[in-house]
Write a protein that holds these residues in place. Structure first.
Motif, PDB file in Angstrom:
ATOM      1  N   LEU A 277       4.419 -34.258 -10.334  1.00  0.00           N
ATOM      2  CA  LEU A 277       2.995 -34.457 -10.076  1.00  0.00           C
ATOM      3  C   LEU A 277       2.627 -34.003  -8.673  1.00  0.00           C
ATOM      4  O   LEU A 277       1.576 -33.374  -8.451  1.00  0.00           O
ATOM      5  N   ARG A 278       3.485 -34.309  -7.729  1.00  0.00           N
ATOM      6  CA  ARG A 278       3.216 -33.908  -6.356  1.00  0.00           C
ATOM      7  C   ARG A 278       3.201 -32.378  -6.229  1.00  0.00           C
ATOM      8  O   ARG A 278       2.314 -31.802  -5.573  1.00  0.00           O
ATOM      9  N   ALA A 279       4.168 -31.734  -6.884  1.00  0.00           N
ATOM     10  CA  ALA A 279       4.234 -30.277  -6.814  1.00  0.00           C
ATOM     11  C   ALA A 279       2.995 -29.642  -7.425  1.00  0.00           C
ATOM     12  O   ALA A 279       2.395 -28.715  -6.854  1.00  0.00           O
ATOM     13  N   MET A 280       2.576 -30.152  -8.584  1.00  0.00           N
ATOM     14  CA  MET A 280       1.397 -29.569  -9.230  1.00  0.00           C
ATOM     15  C   MET A 280       0.124 -29.876  -8.442  1.00  0.00           C
ATOM     16  O   MET A 280      -0.764 -29.024  -8.332  1.00  0.00           O
TER      17      MET A 280
ATOM     18  N   ASP B  45      -2.348 -21.448 -13.585  1.00  0.00           N
ATOM     19  CA  ASP B  45      -3.174 -21.894 -14.704  1.00  0.00           C
ATOM     20  C   ASP B  45      -3.634 -23.320 -14.396  1.00  0.00           C
ATOM     21  O   ASP B  45      -3.027 -24.308 -14.838  1.00  0.00           O
ATOM     22  N   PRO B  46      -4.709 -23.489 -13.627  1.00  0.00           N
ATOM     23  CA  PRO B  46      -5.153 -24.834 -13.230  1.00  0.00           C
ATOM     24  C   PRO B  46      -5.419 -25.757 -14.410  1.00  0.00           C
ATOM     25  O   PRO B  46      -5.084 -26.950 -14.352  1.00  0.00           O
ATOM     26  N   ALA B  47      -6.003 -25.232 -15.477  1.00  0.00           N
ATOM     27  CA  ALA B  47      -6.295 -26.093 -16.628  1.00  0.00           C
ATOM     28  C   ALA B  47      -5.012 -26.664 -17.221  1.00  0.00           C
ATOM     29  O   ALA B  47      -4.947 -27.842 -17.603  1.00  0.00           O
ATOM     30  N   ARG B  48      -3.985 -25.819 -17.278  1.00  0.00           N
ATOM     31  CA  ARG B  48      -2.702 -26.299 -17.818  1.00  0.00           C
ATOM     32  C   ARG B  48      -2.092 -27.344 -16.895  1.00  0.00           C
ATOM     33  O   ARG B  48      -1.505 -28.329 -17.343  1.00  0.00           O
ATOM     34  N   PHE B  49      -2.238 -27.127 -15.593  1.00  0.00           N
ATOM     35  CA  PHE B  49      -1.715 -28.105 -14.639  1.00  0.00           C
ATOM     36  C   PHE B  49      -2.441 -29.443 -14.784  1.00  0.00           C
ATOM     37  O   PHE B  49      -1.835 -30.511 -14.719  1.00  0.00           O
TER      38      PHE B  49
ATOM     39  N   THR C 204      -3.764 -30.608 -17.484  1.00  0.00           N
ATOM     40  CA  THR C 204      -3.266 -31.235 -18.714  1.00  0.00           C
ATOM     41  C   THR C 204      -1.920 -31.909 -18.477  1.00  0.00           C
ATOM     42  O   THR C 204      -1.674 -33.038 -18.921  1.00  0.00           O
ATOM     43  N   ARG C 205      -1.025 -31.199 -17.763  1.00  0.00           N
ATOM     44  CA  ARG C 205       0.303 -31.765 -17.497  1.00  0.00           C
ATOM     45  C   ARG C 205       0.196 -33.026 -16.615  1.00  0.00           C
ATOM     46  O   ARG C 205       0.923 -33.992 -16.820  1.00  0.00           O
ATOM     47  N   ILE C 206      -0.709 -32.994 -15.655  1.00  0.00           N
ATOM     48  CA  ILE C 206      -0.884 -34.170 -14.799  1.00  0.00           C
ATOM     49  C   ILE C 206      -1.365 -35.355 -15.617  1.00  0.00           C
ATOM     50  O   ILE C 206      -0.880 -36.490 -15.437  1.00  0.00           O
ATOM     51  N   ARG C 207      -2.294 -35.122 -16.530  1.00  0.00           N
ATOM     52  CA  ARG C 207      -2.781 -36.221 -17.368  1.00  0.00           C
ATOM     53  C   ARG C 207      -1.665 -36.751 -18.263  1.00  0.00           C
ATOM     54  O   ARG C 207      -1.516 -37.972 -18.437  1.00  0.00           O
ATOM     55  N   ILE C 208      -0.864 -35.840 -18.828  1.00  0.00           N
ATOM     56  CA  ILE C 208       0.241 -36.272 -19.699  1.00  0.00           C
ATOM     57  C   ILE C 208       1.229 -37.147 -18.922  1.00  0.00           C
ATOM     58  O   ILE C 208       1.674 -38.197 -19.394  1.00  0.00           O
ATOM     59  N   GLU C 209       1.577 -36.695 -17.721  1.00  0.00           N
ATOM     60  CA  GLU C 209       2.532 -37.466 -16.919  1.00  0.00           C
ATOM     61  C   GLU C 209       1.946 -38.810 -16.501  1.00  0.00           C
ATOM     62  O   GLU C 209       2.644 -39.829 -16.471  1.00  0.00           O
ATOM     63  N   ALA C 210       0.650 -38.812 -16.175  1.00  0.00           N
ATOM     64  CA  ALA C 210      -0.002 -40.085 -15.817  1.00  0.00           C
ATOM     65  C   ALA C 210       0.023 -41.054 -16.996  1.00  0.00           C
ATOM     66  O   ALA C 210       0.277 -42.256 -16.826  1.00  0.00           O
ATOM     67  N   ASP C 211      -0.224 -40.525 -18.212  1.00  0.00           N
ATOM     68  CA  ASP C 211      -0.174 -41.381 -19.399  1.00  0.00           C
ATOM     69  C   ASP C 211       1.234 -41.919 -19.624  1.00  0.00           C
ATOM     70  O   ASP C 211       1.415 -43.084 -19.991  1.00  0.00           O
ATOM     71  N   ARG C 212       2.233 -41.073 -19.410  1.00  0.00           N
ATOM     72  CA  ARG C 212       3.608 -41.525 -19.642  1.00  0.00           C
ATOM     73  C   ARG C 212       4.006 -42.586 -18.631  1.00  0.00           C
ATOM     74  O   ARG C 212       4.641 -43.580 -18.959  1.00  0.00           O
ATOM     75  N   LEU C 213       3.631 -42.370 -17.357  1.00  0.00           N
ATOM     76  CA  LEU C 213       3.945 -43.369 -16.333  1.00  0.00           C
ATOM     77  C   LEU C 213       3.207 -44.674 -16.618  1.00  0.00           C
ATOM     78  O   LEU C 213       3.744 -45.767 -16.406  1.00  0.00           O
ATOM     79  N   SER C 214       1.976 -44.553 -17.101  1.00  0.00           N
ATOM     80  CA  SER C 214       1.229 -45.756 -17.462  1.00  0.00           C
ATOM     81  C   SER C 214       1.919 -46.500 -18.603  1.00  0.00           C
ATOM     82  O   SER C 214       2.000 -47.730 -18.601  1.00  0.00           O
TER      83      SER C 214
END
Length: 412
Positions: A169-172, A183-187, A189-199
């Motif tokens: 997350l920090r790198a992105m 690809d900012p949009a893809r980044f 999406t990945r940030i949201r996915i990781e946030a959901d997983r951590l949640s």
């Protein structure tokens, strides 16, 4: 008849006189050695007998020779009685010392070792009670050590699991901040996915802490197990389709249970996600429900190939993951080199954005949560190997057959 009454009265008066004289001695002997106590009891009996005998002999006007014979018999008998009392008292005292020494081993290694031949049944019963207490204490110590080990391992694993996605997350975030993300949009999406997983990981930790603190609230309602399974299958089907795993009906009876709908749905969801993750593509996961011995048995059978026999007792332990990697699988960014250049010189920050598939967000807590919820319903969770994989079973009381375990949760 009158002579007999006089003899009985004189003997009683002699014994009473001896008892009154011995009363202060008995009080003084409280808390003293058992040898002294037994010797005092024997001495009291001998003195009482001698006093009564002498009183009766005097009343009978025996000759001097006969009176001396009576005294000699009383003295010899009393001496041997006192000697026997002293001997038996020493044996009991020795047995007590052995038992006291053995009691110091309670809770230690290798555990309580009872004396081989206690001198009395009371000491034998006390030794048996100490052995039982020692076994319970040792079992409690083993559980405490096991829980402490699990706690430390869980902290280490959770820390490890958090470090990798946070680094991604920090790198992105840095790549997006500096405008070098390809690809900012893809980044995003990945940030949201990781946030959901951590949640989800935090939610699992919170749920597990409530279970272990016995503060889990259960809202029990009458519900068909068929409906619960149907809802769980509907939620797990997208993950199964993504993994190429088929969900099949292994025979689901419409049985009524009294359970917390949300909690049991989570149990089924965790079991299904684990089964789908462990089953290779083109494999099947079968779900069944049937009545056995007045209880509803839910089964989830996968095609994982089986679990090592030595691991089966630990499957429901907190943090257990078997032979799988400690870190959840990740998805790499299309252009990791760009991010690597952007984060160069900033320490060990990873350049890989961790993208998580649905259902892969566990931290080894899912099965521990399953066991906690099921036991709060007075149920039982188990696992066994089958020909092609594993079969997880959850046993719940049929409607009206049981109530939640006292202290395991609050029932409303």
């Amino acid at each position: 008849m009158i002579d007999m009454l006089i003899i009985v009265g004189l003997a009683a008066l002699g014994a009473l006189f001896a008892g009154l004289l011995a009363a202060p001695v008995v009080t003084w002997l409280r808390g003293r050695s058992v040898v002294l106590s037994m010797f005092a009891v024997a001495a009291l009996a001998v003195v009482a007998m001698a006093a009564g005998t002498v009183a009766v002999a005097l009343e009978m006007f025996l000759s001097g020779h006969d009176f001396r014979v009576v005294l000699i018999v009383v003295a010899v008998s009393g001496t041997f009685s006192l000697g026997a009392a002293l001997l038996f008292g020493r044996r009991i005292a020795a047995g007590s010392r052995e038992l006291a020494l053995a009691a110091t081993t309670v809770g230690g290694e290798p555990g309580f070792l009872a004396p081989a031949h206690p001198p009395t049944s009371e000491l034998a019963a006390l030794a048996a009670a100490l052995e039982t207490a020692g076994n319970r204490l040792r079992a409690a110590q083993d559980r405490e050590r096991s829980l402490d080990t699990s706690r430390r391992e869980l902290i280490a694993w959770i820390s490890h699991d958090l470090r990798t996605p946070l680094a991604g997350l920090r790198a992105m975030a840095e790549a997006l901040e500096d405008g070098v993300a390809p690809d900012p949009a893809r980044f995003h999406t990945r940030i949201r996915i990781e946030a959901d997983r951590l949640s989800g990981m935090v939610d699992d930790l919170f749920e597990l802490s409530r279970i272990q603190a016995r503060s889990l609230e259960l809202v029990l309602t009458r519900v068909s197990i068929y409906d619960l399974v149907d809802d769980a299958l509907a939620s797990a089907r997208p993950l199964a389709d993504e993994r190429g795993v088929r969900l099949v009906d292994g025979g689901i009876a419409a049985l009524p249970v009294r359970a917390d709908t949300q909690a049991i749905t989570r149990v089924l969801g965790n079991l299904l996600v684990n089964a789908i993750r462990a089953t290779p593509a083109d494999g099947t996961v079968a779900v069944s429900a049937h009545l056995k011995d007045g209880k509803v048995v839910l089964g989830v059978e996968d095609g994982c190939g089986g679990i090592a026999e030595q691991d089966l007792p630990h499957v429901f332990d907190t943090g257990w993951r078997g032979g799988q990697a400690r870190t959840p699988p990740s998805l790499t960014v299309k252009d990791p080199g760009t991010v690597a250049e952007h984060t160069a010189g900033r320490g060990p920050t990873t350049a890989t954005a961790v993208g998580q598939r649905h259902g892969d967000s566990g931290a080894g807590l899912g099965l521990a949560i399953v066991r906690g919820i099921v036991e709060a319903h007075t149920g039982h969770a188990s696992v066994r190997n089958t020909a092609v994989g594993c079969r997880f079973e959850v046993t719940l009381p049929a409607d009206g057959a049981g109530r939640p375990v006292p202290g395991a949760g609050t029932v409303r």
